[in-house]
Design a protein around this motif. Sequence first.
Motif, PDB file in Angstrom:
ATOM      1  N   MET A 111       0.870  -0.999   0.154  1.00  0.00           N
ATOM      2  CA  MET A 111      -0.059  -0.016  -0.137  1.00  0.00           C
ATOM      3  C   MET A 111       1.041   1.232  -0.010  1.00  0.00           C
ATOM      4  SD  MET A 111      -3.308   0.894   2.451  1.00  0.00           S
ATOM      5  CE  MET A 111      -3.863  -0.716   1.929  1.00  0.00           C
ATOM      6  N   GLN A 112       0.889   1.869  -1.194  1.00  0.00           N
ATOM      7  CA  GLN A 112       1.587   3.135  -1.194  1.00  0.00           C
ATOM      8  C   GLN A 112       0.892   4.496  -0.429  1.00  0.00           C
ATOM      9  OE1 GLN A 112       4.758   2.790  -2.461  1.00  0.00           O
ATOM     10  NE2 GLN A 112       4.106   0.620  -2.722  1.00  0.00           N
ATOM     11  N   LYS A 125       4.177   5.350   8.405  1.00  0.00           N
ATOM     12  CA  LYS A 125       5.451   5.034   9.149  1.00  0.00           C
ATOM     13  C   LYS A 125       5.489   3.567   9.377  1.00  0.00           C
ATOM     14  CE  LYS A 125       3.929   7.972  12.268  1.00  0.00           C
ATOM     15  NZ  LYS A 125       3.765   8.649  13.337  1.00  0.00           N
ATOM     16  N   LYS A 126       6.687   2.926   9.339  1.00  0.00           N
ATOM     17  CA  LYS A 126       7.050   1.648   9.722  1.00  0.00           C
ATOM     18  C   LYS A 126       7.039   1.609  11.151  1.00  0.00           C
ATOM     19  CE  LYS A 126      10.310  -1.969   9.529  1.00  0.00           C
ATOM     20  NZ  LYS A 126      11.500  -2.608   8.899  1.00  0.00           N
ATOM     21  N   PRO A 127       6.351   0.660  11.971  1.00  0.00           N
ATOM     22  CA  PRO A 127       6.606   0.618  13.280  1.00  0.00           C
ATOM     23  C   PRO A 127       7.839   0.158  13.814  1.00  0.00           C
ATOM     24  CG  PRO A 127       5.273  -1.303  12.544  1.00  0.00           C
ATOM     25  CD  PRO A 127       5.437  -0.541  11.269  1.00  0.00           C
ATOM     26  N   GLY A 128       8.220   0.806  15.045  1.00  0.00           N
ATOM     27  CA  GLY A 128       9.501   0.518  15.596  1.00  0.00           C
ATOM     28  C   GLY A 128       9.150  -0.917  16.245  1.00  0.00           C
ATOM     29  N   PHE A 129      10.546  -1.412  16.785  1.00  0.00           N
ATOM     30  CA  PHE A 129      10.252  -2.779  17.577  1.00  0.00           C
ATOM     31  C   PHE A 129       9.425  -2.721  18.748  1.00  0.00           C
ATOM     32  CE2 PHE A 129      11.990  -5.797  20.874  1.00  0.00           C
ATOM     33  CZ  PHE A 129      11.690  -6.924  20.134  1.00  0.00           C
ATOM     34  N   TYR A 166      -2.307   5.341   8.546  1.00  0.00           N
ATOM     35  CA  TYR A 166      -3.013   4.632   7.604  1.00  0.00           C
ATOM     36  C   TYR A 166      -4.557   5.382   7.931  1.00  0.00           C
ATOM     37  CZ  TYR A 166      -0.228   0.643   6.857  1.00  0.00           C
ATOM     38  OH  TYR A 166       0.703  -0.251   6.754  1.00  0.00           O
ATOM     39  N   THR A 167      -5.086   5.510   6.867  1.00  0.00           N
ATOM     40  CA  THR A 167      -6.528   5.886   6.943  1.00  0.00           C
ATOM     41  C   THR A 167      -7.398   4.940   7.164  1.00  0.00           C
ATOM     42  OG1 THR A 167      -7.113   5.665   4.674  1.00  0.00           O
ATOM     43  CG2 THR A 167      -6.103   7.742   5.401  1.00  0.00           C
ATOM     44  N   TYR A 168      -8.778   5.196   7.551  1.00  0.00           N
ATOM     45  CA  TYR A 168      -9.399   3.968   7.675  1.00  0.00           C
ATOM     46  C   TYR A 168      -9.889   3.223   6.637  1.00  0.00           C
ATOM     47  CZ  TYR A 168     -13.660   1.053   8.868  1.00  0.00           C
ATOM     48  OH  TYR A 168     -14.506   0.038   9.202  1.00  0.00           O
ATOM     49  N   THR A 169     -10.102   4.038   5.469  1.00  0.00           N
ATOM     50  CA  THR A 169     -10.268   3.262   3.965  1.00  0.00           C
ATOM     51  C   THR A 169      -8.852   2.332   3.728  1.00  0.00           C
ATOM     52  OG1 THR A 169     -11.578   5.293   3.430  1.00  0.00           O
ATOM     53  CG2 THR A 169     -10.510   3.706   1.625  1.00  0.00           C
ATOM     54  N   SER A 190       0.733  -3.752   8.291  1.00  0.00           N
ATOM     55  CA  SER A 190       0.928  -2.631   9.206  1.00  0.00           C
ATOM     56  C   SER A 190       2.574  -2.646   9.417  1.00  0.00           C
ATOM     57  CB  SER A 190       0.357  -2.840  10.287  1.00  0.00           C
ATOM     58  OG  SER A 190       0.634  -3.924  11.203  1.00  0.00           O
ATOM     59  N   GLY A 191       3.381  -3.779   8.987  1.00  0.00           N
ATOM     60  CA  GLY A 191       4.591  -3.764   9.360  1.00  0.00           C
ATOM     61  C   GLY A 191       4.969  -4.422  10.751  1.00  0.00           C
ATOM     62  N   VAL A 192       4.099  -4.598  11.478  1.00  0.00           N
ATOM     63  CA  VAL A 192       4.561  -5.128  12.785  1.00  0.00           C
ATOM     64  C   VAL A 192       5.162  -6.544  12.764  1.00  0.00           C
ATOM     65  CG1 VAL A 192       3.228  -6.169  14.787  1.00  0.00           C
ATOM     66  CG2 VAL A 192       2.344  -4.139  13.916  1.00  0.00           C
ATOM     67  N   LEU A 193       4.817  -7.532  12.039  1.00  0.00           N
ATOM     68  CA  LEU A 193       5.527  -8.645  11.840  1.00  0.00           C
ATOM     69  C   LEU A 193       6.880  -8.418  11.392  1.00  0.00           C
ATOM     70  CD1 LEU A 193       2.783 -11.160  10.581  1.00  0.00           C
ATOM     71  CD2 LEU A 193       3.589 -10.612  12.859  1.00  0.00           C
TER      72      LEU A 193
END
Length: 484
Positions: free
Chosen positions: A1-2, A7-11, A56-59, A334-337
């Motif tokens: 998703m562009q 932002k990428k979440p930190g650890f 992220y937006t809700y959409t 979301s980049g969590v993993l």
Amino acid sequence: MQNTDIKKPGFLFALAILLTIISVISVGILVFEAPIQVLMFIGMFIMIPFMLKLGYTYTNVQNVLFKSMGQSLESVLILINVGILIGTWIASGTVPALVYYGINMISPRFFLLTTLIFTAVVATTTGTSWGAIGTAGVAMMGVGQTIGVPAGITAGAILSGAYFGDKVSPLSDTTNLTPTVTGASLFAHIKHMMYTAVPAFILTGIIFTFIGLRYSVDSIDSAHTDELLQQLSGNFTINWVSLTPILFLVGMMLWKKPAVVSIFSAAMYGGLLAVFYQGYTLSSVFNIMYDGYTTDYGNETVNELLQRGGITDMLPLIALFLFALGLGGMLAESGVLESLLDSFAHKIQSHFSLTLLTLFFGYFTLAIGGAIYFSSVMTGTIMKPLYDRMNLKPENLSRTVEAAATLSGTLFPWVGAGLFATTTLGIPVIEYLPFTFLAFITPAITLIYAATGFTMTEKEEPLRKKSARKQNNKVSGKAHLTNA
């Protein structure tokens, strides 16, 4: 998703998200005995504020959910057909015939071995280890008691057989769930799992054969099994014709027809057999397809065996598939993993270390979540990116998840599978634990394969890399000719 604002979440942020979701689900299961479907659904909504904070937006979030849930549609179709098939196979006499012939094949001289095989057959054809334990298992516990076999040993044979049958059955809920979460196809998952499950089952059978020689007798006299046989033969026409739906399904699978088509066709064949051979009306068969087989025979064991199936029986699992993939998609997108895996991914340099870590995650999530479904979903979701990085096919992951999460459920007294086994069979976990050989042998074989590379199949080489390699080969070939 562009989106440049994402932002990428930190650890630490990623860890907080994952721990929050795991805590909500595990506490909900262990403390409040809440349905895992509801907890997974709540978990998706817990993810929303975290993702909004990341930009992220809700959409955006909604699109991630729809895309992730859409991946389960093939599995949902398979489950609907599985529900129909179970119902029609009971009405056609297929399941009753298998149980009937299975009981008659029980050998008093090789009681434990035949118990192992019998419960495996029941679980394979019904698609449920719990159903096999509650029917064939209960009957075999009674037989074992009459010939002097310790209850823990008999229970070990029952559980090993039931969970083997559950794993190789395309009708099983967990056998459908695990490949869905990991991205494998159903039949590829089962085929790959055979490499570990079949040798483990054979070794388990050999062990029980030698143990059983100490308790062999010449005959079995059990009122429990006699009553079950009378109920089945008195309510169904049982002969070889009743078993033809199984041959039909096997033929479709060998013909390499898609799982949806194979299971649907076998279900319809069972429905026709129920009408023209067992005497059911077409209207009642249609109702069985939707609501399952609901006839009350006034016998708890028979009812436990036969009252199942139908589309409605699959609805809780379909909900779980949708919510699990929705939550998994949100964690991945979301980049969590990725943030969590980046902290230790560099240490995973071999198939063995990857498989060992997967088994550890399976046991860990099983212990804290108290449910096989939870363990399968979380382990498959968390470990999938690592298998992708090592270019391994998803069935390598799904097979390992099953070796830990599914087969070990009965080893934990507080996990649902363990509670069911102890309640149904009437003995504590500690009594049958040493004899659940399949649950110990399968992970061991899985690790041996990982160490040697045997059956650790890789994905096909990406097209661009393959083209580049071919081009390099041409260039080096020309250079070689020039030098010559």
